[in-house]
Motif scaffolding. Sequence first.
Motif, PDB file in Angstrom:
ATOM      1  N   THR A 488      46.935  69.964  44.528  1.00  0.00           N
ATOM      2  CA  THR A 488      46.021  68.915  44.946  1.00  0.00           C
ATOM      3  C   THR A 488      44.581  69.392  44.845  1.00  0.00           C
ATOM      4  O   THR A 488      44.210  70.433  45.375  1.00  0.00           O
ATOM      5  N   GLY A 489      43.794  68.607  44.119  1.00  0.00           N
ATOM      6  CA  GLY A 489      42.379  68.926  43.981  1.00  0.00           C
ATOM      7  C   GLY A 489      42.070  69.885  42.859  1.00  0.00           C
ATOM      8  O   GLY A 489      40.901  70.098  42.533  1.00  0.00           O
ATOM      9  N   SER A 490      43.113  70.494  42.268  1.00  0.00           N
ATOM     10  CA  SER A 490      42.883  71.460  41.189  1.00  0.00           C
ATOM     11  C   SER A 490      43.630  71.115  39.912  1.00  0.00           C
ATOM     12  O   SER A 490      43.377  71.711  38.880  1.00  0.00           O
ATOM     13  N   GLY A 491      44.581  70.202  40.005  1.00  0.00           N
ATOM     14  CA  GLY A 491      45.359  69.847  38.831  1.00  0.00           C
ATOM     15  C   GLY A 491      46.527  70.779  38.627  1.00  0.00           C
ATOM     16  O   GLY A 491      47.061  71.384  39.567  1.00  0.00           O
ATOM     17  N   GLU A 542      44.446  90.312  59.646  1.00  0.00           N
ATOM     18  CA  GLU A 542      43.531  89.493  60.427  1.00  0.00           C
ATOM     19  C   GLU A 542      42.583  88.669  59.558  1.00  0.00           C
ATOM     20  O   GLU A 542      42.008  87.690  60.026  1.00  0.00           O
ATOM     21  N   SER A 543      42.425  89.039  58.306  1.00  0.00           N
ATOM     22  CA  SER A 543      41.534  88.300  57.425  1.00  0.00           C
ATOM     23  C   SER A 543      42.150  86.940  57.103  1.00  0.00           C
ATOM     24  O   SER A 543      43.360  86.721  57.232  1.00  0.00           O
ATOM     25  N   ASP A 544      41.308  86.036  56.662  1.00  0.00           N
ATOM     26  CA  ASP A 544      41.778  84.685  56.350  1.00  0.00           C
ATOM     27  C   ASP A 544      42.771  84.729  55.191  1.00  0.00           C
ATOM     28  O   ASP A 544      42.534  85.362  54.159  1.00  0.00           O
ATOM     29  N   ILE A 545      43.880  84.020  55.375  1.00  0.00           N
ATOM     30  CA  ILE A 545      44.896  83.925  54.334  1.00  0.00           C
ATOM     31  C   ILE A 545      44.590  82.707  53.465  1.00  0.00           C
ATOM     32  O   ILE A 545      44.271  81.625  53.973  1.00  0.00           O
ATOM     33  N   ALA A 546      44.692  82.891  52.147  1.00  0.00           N
ATOM     34  CA  ALA A 546      44.407  81.785  51.226  1.00  0.00           C
ATOM     35  C   ALA A 546      45.353  80.619  51.498  1.00  0.00           C
ATOM     36  O   ALA A 546      46.517  80.797  51.910  1.00  0.00           O
ATOM     37  N   GLN A 547      44.891  79.399  51.222  1.00  0.00           N
ATOM     38  CA  GLN A 547      45.645  78.194  51.553  1.00  0.00           C
ATOM     39  C   GLN A 547      46.526  77.706  50.413  1.00  0.00           C
ATOM     40  O   GLN A 547      47.546  77.055  50.644  1.00  0.00           O
ATOM     41  N   GLY A 548      46.182  77.957  49.176  1.00  0.00           N
ATOM     42  CA  GLY A 548      46.920  77.419  48.042  1.00  0.00           C
ATOM     43  C   GLY A 548      48.144  78.230  47.687  1.00  0.00           C
ATOM     44  O   GLY A 548      48.452  79.259  48.297  1.00  0.00           O
ATOM     45  N   PRO A 549      48.880  77.794  46.649  1.00  0.00           N
ATOM     46  CA  PRO A 549      50.094  78.506  46.227  1.00  0.00           C
ATOM     47  C   PRO A 549      49.808  79.903  45.690  1.00  0.00           C
ATOM     48  O   PRO A 549      50.704  80.751  45.656  1.00  0.00           O
ATOM     49  N   LEU A 736      61.469  72.884  45.514  1.00  0.00           N
ATOM     50  CA  LEU A 736      60.257  72.825  44.700  1.00  0.00           C
ATOM     51  C   LEU A 736      59.994  71.410  44.203  1.00  0.00           C
ATOM     52  O   LEU A 736      58.845  70.952  44.146  1.00  0.00           O
ATOM     53  N   ILE A 737      61.081  70.690  43.850  1.00  0.00           N
ATOM     54  CA  ILE A 737      60.912  69.306  43.398  1.00  0.00           C
ATOM     55  C   ILE A 737      60.340  68.456  44.512  1.00  0.00           C
ATOM     56  O   ILE A 737      59.430  67.647  44.314  1.00  0.00           O
ATOM     57  N   ASP A 738      60.852  68.691  45.735  1.00  0.00           N
ATOM     58  CA  ASP A 738      60.348  67.927  46.887  1.00  0.00           C
ATOM     59  C   ASP A 738      58.884  68.234  47.137  1.00  0.00           C
ATOM     60  O   ASP A 738      58.065  67.355  47.412  1.00  0.00           O
ATOM     61  N   ILE A 739      58.516  69.537  47.057  1.00  0.00           N
ATOM     62  CA  ILE A 739      57.122  69.944  47.318  1.00  0.00           C
ATOM     63  C   ILE A 739      56.186  69.331  46.302  1.00  0.00           C
ATOM     64  O   ILE A 739      55.149  68.766  46.627  1.00  0.00           O
ATOM     65  N   MET A 740      56.577  69.433  44.993  1.00  0.00           N
ATOM     66  CA  MET A 740      55.711  68.896  43.949  1.00  0.00           C
ATOM     67  C   MET A 740      55.641  67.388  44.003  1.00  0.00           C
ATOM     68  O   MET A 740      54.615  66.783  43.690  1.00  0.00           O
ATOM     69  N   GLY A 741      56.746  66.766  44.437  1.00  0.00           N
ATOM     70  CA  GLY A 741      56.715  65.316  44.571  1.00  0.00           C
ATOM     71  C   GLY A 741      55.777  64.870  45.679  1.00  0.00           C
ATOM     72  O   GLY A 741      55.068  63.861  45.566  1.00  0.00           O
ATOM     73  N   GLN A 742      55.692  65.682  46.763  1.00  0.00           N
ATOM     74  CA  GLN A 742      54.788  65.352  47.863  1.00  0.00           C
ATOM     75  C   GLN A 742      53.342  65.530  47.457  1.00  0.00           C
ATOM     76  O   GLN A 742      52.450  64.865  47.964  1.00  0.00           O
ATOM     77  N   GLN A 743      53.092  66.466  46.524  1.00  0.00           N
ATOM     78  CA  GLN A 743      51.716  66.713  46.096  1.00  0.00           C
ATOM     79  C   GLN A 743      51.266  65.705  45.060  1.00  0.00           C
ATOM     80  O   GLN A 743      50.112  65.553  44.801  1.00  0.00           O
TER      81      GLN A 743
END
Length: 743
Positions: A488-491, A542-549, A736-743
């Motif tokens: 989402t937001g990146s293609g 403790e550092s911020d963890i990235a949000q994307g895949p 994975l199909i469910d995740i990509m379908g939600q995105q």
Amino acid sequence: MSGNGRKSPPLVADRRTASTPRRTGGSGGSGGKTARTKAPAAPPRKAKAASAPARRGRGAGGGPRRPRGPLGWIVAMVTGLFRWVVRLVWGVSWRMGLAVGVIVGIAVLWTASRLPPITDVVDQRTRGSVTLLDRDGEVFAWRGDQFGGMVTAATVSRDLHDAVIATEDRRFYHHLGISPRGVASAVRINLREGRGPLDGHGGSTITQQTAKLLCLGRPFDPALWDNETAYEADCRRTTLWRKVQEAVFAMAMEVRYSKEDILTIYLNRAYLGAGSRGFEAAAQRYFGKSAAQVGPAEAAMLAGLLKAPSAYAPTSNLARAQGRASLVIGLMEDQGYLTAAEAAEARAAPARLSRAAEARAGGYFADWVMDSGPEFYTRNTTEDVVIRTTLDPAIQSAAEEALTRVFSESVREGSEAQAAIVVMSADGAVRGMVGGRDLQAAGAFNRATQALRQTGSAFKPFIYATAVEMGFSPLDTIQDAPFCMNVTGSGQWCPSNYSENYRGNVTLTEALTHSLNIPAVKLSEAVGRDLVAQVATQFGIESDIAQGPAVALGVSESTLLEMTGAYAGILNGGSAVLPYGLVELQVMGESEPVMAATGGIRERVIREESALATTWMMWNVVESGTGQKARIPGWEVAGKTGTTQAARDAWFIGYTADYVVGVWMGYDDNTPLTGVTGGGLPAEIWHETMIRITDGMTPTPLPMLPPRGTGSRLEAQSRAAEEAGQVVEQALRDALIDIMGQQ
């Protein structure tokens, strides 16, 4: 005139002397008349005729005859003027000298009356010191100004007493605070060497030096100076007026204190390099003994520091310090403090540093402990503090030696690449730390604790630990093949393996062993990247963890200390740890510690079975995967490599049953490494470190739990998965199909 032609002798009148009336026999005698007697005639004077040349140029008194005419008048005027000027100058000078003497005397007496008792000026510090002890209770580092306790001129060793006198002021016991001869000699030397009269050699006596150490009686005032450094710099300023004030203060000290008192102040307040103030602190700092115990060679080295403490500090350059000490020994011999035999013996066996001073171990570690403690007891303490730490000197040396060897043998000369090492026990106790290639650094940038760097594949164990915790088996399979997903937001996003090769169906263990990216992303998305981030955070990232895949590929940043501590949580069975180095902090002189260790094992993050299974998977990484260069014969080792995009960072973090060791390598400016991956030089540094740590130890098995079906069953299971697939693989695809379908 006689007829023979000779001059008649001059006529001389008879000499008459008035006689005093003398009474004889009362009223009788000479009938009361005064008796007169005629003086004998003086012999005739012979007239000498002076020759003309002899008479010329002489006056009536026999002295030089004053020239006549205008020249004589000028000579007379100049002579008179000169005599008048001399009389005037002399008259003014002695009166002014007397006035100055009276003024100086009054100033000296007034200053002396205001000087405090000797006990109040021996130590007027505004800051305290910190002494750091290793796990065995031995001193390994100092921070802040070290004072070491009060000594007196009578309690220090006689050799030290004599060395200071011989070096700094051989006439100390014979002057009144200042030495005009010494000042004149110093001015002459300064001028001859092309400096100003007050620049360079000062000709100061010990009393004058002590006056300067006391800042002429002015205490530190935060309202006048920004810090103590500025205060001390102001106290060391040399101007003509300051020298006058210094002389008055020095003479006042001679009036107020005894010679031994003045020397006592000097011995306790002189700066002697490496943060040591006073000879007791310096003796402890350099030789590990009291100032009362030092011999001639050590005393000469300490006294030699007075000329230039930083330049002659033996911790900076031992050979230079020994050379300076040899000159001091010569002065002691010349002045009769040492016999020729004693001087020769001292030169033949020069002073050497104590083990702690010579090793100078734990510079980065000490800085980290200081930063982790409360500021009012560490960086800004006004007390003398002792901190017991977790440092193991042998492990610290092993890490330093390993880093030095790999860089000298495997890194091109001139490379500015850096590296950092952290060695930790399973409970989070840090045993060694190297924050960069400059092993002697103190107060420098610590790449082990301060550098936030992308972790790369070193992050993957948290993905697999999360999956095992969620019920996956290390033998479950997953497809390693080209893969894309919509973000989402990146293609569309299409990750790839580092090698650009794909292995098809692989087990989770094989995927981790060969650090495959596609299975890591799929598994992270299947279990939930938020859950992966939660596990990593709970383990100590403790550092911020990235949000994307891309979180599965280690795009998040962390420090080496955090990552090493997180791996320690897997080693100890699944409980988080808080890395710590401070065991106990105690104020010197008090019986009870102020604070104890605040780190150690924390809450449980994953089940013990999950941690044991994850360790087994990481053991395969070292046995047959990307971490093979870290293998140690006879030892079971688990670990994981990590290489970030464009090879800007290279990691290897691994552990035996006893210690976790984390290694990072890269450039400070993020320049890509050339030909370096986590399985290369970082794994070599890890190996060299652990070879030294485990030397002489009995191998201990890793706490790991192989899954059911290991060995031949694993191979059969893999073949079966390749032919028909498994339920778990299908479940992953469905997720994975469910995740990509939600995105």
